[in-house]
Write a protein that holds these residues in place. Structure first.
Motif, PDB file in Angstrom:
ATOM      1  N   CYS A   1       0.853  -1.175   0.000  1.00 36.86           N
ATOM      2  CA  CYS A   1       0.000   0.000   0.000  1.00 36.86           C
ATOM      3  C   CYS A   1       0.896   1.235   0.000  1.00 36.86           C
ATOM      4  N   CYS A   2       0.521   2.203  -0.758  1.00 33.27           N
ATOM      5  CA  CYS A   2       1.360   3.383  -0.895  1.00 33.27           C
ATOM      6  C   CYS A   2       0.470   4.614  -0.959  1.00 33.27           C
ATOM      7  N   ARG A   3       0.797   5.662  -0.189  1.00 31.93           N
ATOM      8  CA  ARG A   3       0.038   6.914  -0.264  1.00 31.93           C
ATOM      9  C   ARG A   3       1.013   8.058  -0.516  1.00 31.93           C
ATOM     10  N   PHE A   4       0.481   9.144  -1.053  1.00 30.35           N
ATOM     11  CA  PHE A   4       1.330  10.245  -1.490  1.00 30.35           C
ATOM     12  C   PHE A   4       0.507  11.523  -1.490  1.00 30.35           C
ATOM     13  N   GLN A   5       1.050  12.619  -0.959  1.00 33.48           N
ATOM     14  CA  GLN A   5       0.332  13.892  -0.988  1.00 33.48           C
ATOM     15  C   GLN A   5       0.589  14.556  -2.336  1.00 33.48           C
ATOM     16  N   LEU A   6      -0.416  14.542  -3.187  1.00 32.84           N
ATOM     17  CA  LEU A   6      -0.309  15.083  -4.534  1.00 32.84           C
ATOM     18  C   LEU A   6      -0.330  16.606  -4.531  1.00 32.84           C
TER      19      LEU A   6
END
Length: 106
Positions: free
Chosen positions: A5-10
């Motif tokens: 799982c990977c999250r990123f602040q765009l």
């Protein structure tokens, strides 16, 4: 949560696009998908459990509000996360609350 799982602040809370997007696309192999992917976004009021819904449906790991600490803004700007175990490859977008008290928009 699943390991991949990977999250990123765009986009930051100040509206600035994060130029490190290439790192997210490389980490998730999004760049190898061509046009074979889906994008799902959720919008709504602050504290409306948007992050919770995305985490449950797509096994993302967006930060969630802790009601015991009181209601406050959790998501700032726009975050993206890779959905786990879903075909086609899915990117979930978690958007800041539409009526953010912290921005003076009560």
């Amino acid at each position: 949560m699943a390991e991949d799982c990977c999250r990123f602040q765009l986009i930051s809370g100040d509206g600035v696009l994060n130029m490190e997007l290439e790192n997210f696309t490389r980490t998730t192999n999004l760049s190898q998908r061509g046009l074979s992917y889906a994008v799902v976004a959720i919008m709504g009021p602050q504290s409306g459990r948007k992050s919770t819904l995305l985490n449950k449906l797509f096994q993302t790991n967006f930060r969630m509000m802790d009601a015991e600490e009181g209601r406050s803004q959790t998501t700032q700007g726009i975050w993206i996360g890779k959905g786990i175990g879903i075909e086609p490859f899915t990117i979930a977008m978690n958007v800041e609350g539409s009526d953010s008290r912290e921005r003076g928009q009560v």
